[in-house]
Design an enzyme around this catalytic site. Structure first.
Site, PDB file in Angstrom:
ATOM      1  N   PHE A  24       0.845  -1.193   0.000  1.00  0.00           N
ATOM      2  CA  PHE A  24       0.000   0.000   0.000  1.00  0.00           C
ATOM      3  C   PHE A  24       0.877   1.238   0.000  1.00  0.00           C
ATOM      4  CE2 PHE A  24      -2.406   3.370   2.188  1.00  0.00           C
ATOM      5  CZ  PHE A  24      -3.523   3.429   1.369  1.00  0.00           C
ATOM      6  N   GLY A  25       0.654   2.124  -0.966  1.00  0.00           N
ATOM      7  CA  GLY A  25       1.376   3.392  -1.048  1.00  0.00           C
ATOM      8  C   GLY A  25       0.451   4.550  -0.772  1.00  0.00           C
ATOM      9  N   TYR A  26       0.892   5.492   0.069  1.00  0.00           N
ATOM     10  CA  TYR A  26       0.059   6.632   0.445  1.00  0.00           C
ATOM     11  C   TYR A  26       0.788   7.968   0.265  1.00  0.00           C
ATOM     12  CZ  TYR A  26       2.890   6.156   4.628  1.00  0.00           C
ATOM     13  OH  TYR A  26       3.954   6.043   5.488  1.00  0.00           O
ATOM     14  N   GLY A  27       2.055   7.931  -0.132  1.00  0.00           N
ATOM     15  CA  GLY A  27       2.850   9.142  -0.352  1.00  0.00           C
ATOM     16  C   GLY A  27       3.458   9.091  -1.736  1.00  0.00           C
ATOM     17  N   SER A  28       4.782   9.160  -1.798  1.00  0.00           N
ATOM     18  CA  SER A  28       5.453   9.165  -3.104  1.00  0.00           C
ATOM     19  C   SER A  28       5.264   7.860  -3.866  1.00  0.00           C
ATOM     20  CB  SER A  28       6.941   9.471  -2.944  1.00  0.00           C
ATOM     21  OG  SER A  28       7.590   8.446  -2.210  1.00  0.00           O
ATOM     22  N   GLU A  99      12.936   3.439   1.055  1.00  0.00           N
ATOM     23  CA  GLU A  99      12.157   3.849   2.223  1.00  0.00           C
ATOM     24  C   GLU A  99      12.953   3.702   3.527  1.00  0.00           C
ATOM     25  OE1 GLU A  99       9.127   5.182   1.753  1.00  0.00           O
ATOM     26  OE2 GLU A  99       9.376   4.873  -0.389  1.00  0.00           O
TER      27      GLU A  99
END
Length: 194
Positions: A24-28, A99
């Site tokens: 799950f990606g929520y930023g870049s 990350e």
């Protein structure tokens, strides 16, 4: 905990015998998809709020002048919209380095737009890492972002691209958009044109 989390993440999960994993990606990770994936779907996770509370010493700032990037903060009832990617486990060899500045992999349940669910992983920078900056007034966060730049470019670009991506997903992230409003009210015209 040190800001460099590569070794922590590699010891946290054993991918032996697993062909694919949801991330799950929520930023870049929403707009900078520089890794191979098998499938991509908009998704939401519950109980987490996106906040510009993590320092960026390696991408959008420097150790002397860190930028601010997003992490997730536990918040009952909150919903965080983002993008889910089904990836081969070997992708984490790259993502753990990307990350590495304070982010750890955690398990999460994702809800896709069609209502179906899947378990996956998400990178979260917790408050016990050296790069965590914490809460601040949104105008102050915007001022810090306006002044910061690092090897990956201006911190303002990160904020503006994330805001644009969230709008494309149909998300109303009040925190992100408030910081964007402060930034655009204080930034030179060149930043507005990006």
């Amino acid at each position: 905990m040190t800001a460099n989390t590569i070794d922590h993440n590699r010891a946290r999960y054993n991918f032996e015998g697993i062909e694919s994993v949801w991330l799950f990606g929520y930023g870049s990770l929403i707009y900078k998809v520089d890794f191979p994936f098998l499938e991509q779907r908009p998704a939401t996770i519950r109980g987490w709020a996106r906040r510009f509370w993590q320092g960026s010493h390696d991408h959008r700032g420097t150790p002397e002048a860190p930028g601010r990037v997003v992490t997730l903060i536990e918040q009952p009832g909150a919903r965080c919209k983002g993008m889910a990617y089904r990836v081969s486990p070997n992708v984490f060899e790259y993502l753990d380095v990307r990350e590495k500045n304070g982010y750890l992999r955690f398990s999460t349940t994702m809800t896709f737009d069609d209502g179906s669910h899947a378990e996956g992983l998400v990178y979260i920078a917790t408050e016990d890492n050296e790069a965590f900056l914490g809460e601040a007034p949104e105008a102050d966060i915007a001022a810090q972002i306006a002044a910061a730049a690092g090897p990956s470019g201006p911190n303002s670009e990160y904020l503006l691209r994330l805001a644009e991506s969230l709008r494309a997903l149909g998300d109303d992230c009040v925190h992100t958009f408030a910081i964007e409003t402060h930034l655009l009210g204080n930034e030179p015209v060149a930043v507005k044109d990006r």
